[in-house]
Design an enzyme around this catalytic site. Sequence first.
Site, PDB file in Angstrom:
ATOM      1  N   ASN A  53      39.882  37.783  34.382  1.00  0.00           N
ATOM      2  CA  ASN A  53      40.941  38.731  34.727  1.00  0.00           C
ATOM      3  C   ASN A  53      42.276  38.316  34.124  1.00  0.00           C
ATOM      4  O   ASN A  53      42.696  37.164  34.274  1.00  0.00           O
ATOM      5  CB  ASN A  53      41.093  38.813  36.244  1.00  0.00           C
ATOM      6  CG  ASN A  53      39.910  39.467  36.928  1.00  0.00           C
ATOM      7  OD1 ASN A  53      38.849  39.634  36.347  1.00  0.00           O
ATOM      8  ND2 ASN A  53      40.106  39.841  38.177  1.00  0.00           N
ATOM      9  N   GLY A 110      48.639  35.578  38.831  1.00  0.00           N
ATOM     10  CA  GLY A 110      50.038  35.980  38.839  1.00  0.00           C
ATOM     11  C   GLY A 110      50.977  35.034  38.113  1.00  0.00           C
ATOM     12  O   GLY A 110      52.183  35.250  38.107  1.00  0.00           O
ATOM     13  N   ASP A 137      40.439  46.225  40.958  1.00  0.00           N
ATOM     14  CA  ASP A 137      40.649  44.797  41.193  1.00  0.00           C
ATOM     15  C   ASP A 137      41.207  44.593  42.602  1.00  0.00           C
ATOM     16  O   ASP A 137      42.191  45.240  42.988  1.00  0.00           O
ATOM     17  CB  ASP A 137      41.635  44.268  40.147  1.00  0.00           C
ATOM     18  CG  ASP A 137      41.788  42.762  40.175  1.00  0.00           C
ATOM     19  OD1 ASP A 137      40.859  42.081  40.625  1.00  0.00           O
ATOM     20  OD2 ASP A 137      42.855  42.273  39.727  1.00  0.00           O
ATOM     21  N   HIS A 197      39.616  34.718  38.197  1.00  0.00           N
ATOM     22  CA  HIS A 197      40.869  35.435  38.402  1.00  0.00           C
ATOM     23  C   HIS A 197      42.023  34.552  37.921  1.00  0.00           C
ATOM     24  O   HIS A 197      41.908  33.331  37.859  1.00  0.00           O
ATOM     25  CB  HIS A 197      41.044  35.779  39.877  1.00  0.00           C
ATOM     26  CG  HIS A 197      40.169  36.909  40.329  1.00  0.00           C
ATOM     27  ND1 HIS A 197      40.673  38.104  40.790  1.00  0.00           N
ATOM     28  CD2 HIS A 197      38.819  37.036  40.365  1.00  0.00           C
ATOM     29  CE1 HIS A 197      39.678  38.908  41.097  1.00  0.00           C
ATOM     30  NE2 HIS A 197      38.533  38.281  40.861  1.00  0.00           N
ATOM     31  N   GLY A 198      43.145  35.188  37.570  1.00  0.00           N
ATOM     32  CA  GLY A 198      44.294  34.418  37.100  1.00  0.00           C
ATOM     33  C   GLY A 198      44.081  33.800  35.742  1.00  0.00           C
ATOM     34  O   GLY A 198      44.534  32.679  35.476  1.00  0.00           O
ATOM     35  N   GLY A 199      43.431  34.533  34.838  1.00  0.00           N
ATOM     36  CA  GLY A 199      43.089  33.975  33.532  1.00  0.00           C
ATOM     37  C   GLY A 199      44.280  33.622  32.668  1.00  0.00           C
ATOM     38  O   GLY A 199      44.178  32.751  31.800  1.00  0.00           O
TER      39      GLY A 199
END
Length: 281
Positions: free
Chosen positions: A226, A177, A82, A204-206
Amino acid sequence: MIRESAPYWIGRAYRESWAVGMFNAHHLEATQAIAMAADRSRAPVMLSTTMGGIKHVGLDYFVAMAAVARKRSAAPLILHLDHGAHYEIVRECIESGFDSVMIDASSASYDENVDLVRRVVSLARRHGVGVEAQIGETLAEEGGEVIERKTTVEEAVQFVKDTGIDYLAISIGNTPGQLADNAPIDVPLVKAISAAVNMPLVLHGGTSVPQATVAQLIAAGIAKINIDAAVKGAFRSTFQRHYGVDDPIVDTRVPFGEARSLAVEAVAERIRWFGAENRAD
């Protein structure tokens, strides 16, 4: 090999309107939790590491942990890098047996991004490895500052054409994050990009995306999601409970074991959200 082929599973998820979960495994207990949840759910998952993860445990340790997890698991565990920061680390991961890599030059100029991604794609094709790259910026990985520039339809189309990647990460209001599930996701933008590029898209940042929105995004074309903060959160909450008292427990195996169990549930929950249960047939 189909069992751990990232393009196969992500392409299938895209066609069938579900999503493959990518979960970052920063240490042994997280690796175990992800593998256990995948096995229990009979779901293909991406067992991933990051630049920070490699720095923390070492690439050789991660590969060794993943090898044991794969040996013990009946579900496909797809090894993924990643946010790979440069060509050499991508090369090392591919040569170490990874099934999928992300090369992230999204903060560079368009031409620099494309040039680096092309080099990675050329290398990955020789090894049968899937490639992810990103256009648009969402920078908050591993505690970094959030800097957002949403992906446009036009640049997504051109980027896919110019690079030959297998799946595209886009910036749509997601906040990597973050534990809070209140990211301002632009679902219409996902639909527009998906219709234009006709290939699997990556979120991203799921962890920061509510369940109802996740379902909308999958229907719109997201096929890889992710998850990092939800796994870390299971460990953090357990450590706070055990070590935020006057007489903390001495045997660290106890909180690590409890945290691992919580992480199993966190991963299994996301697998259900993604519609990936019982897909490992």
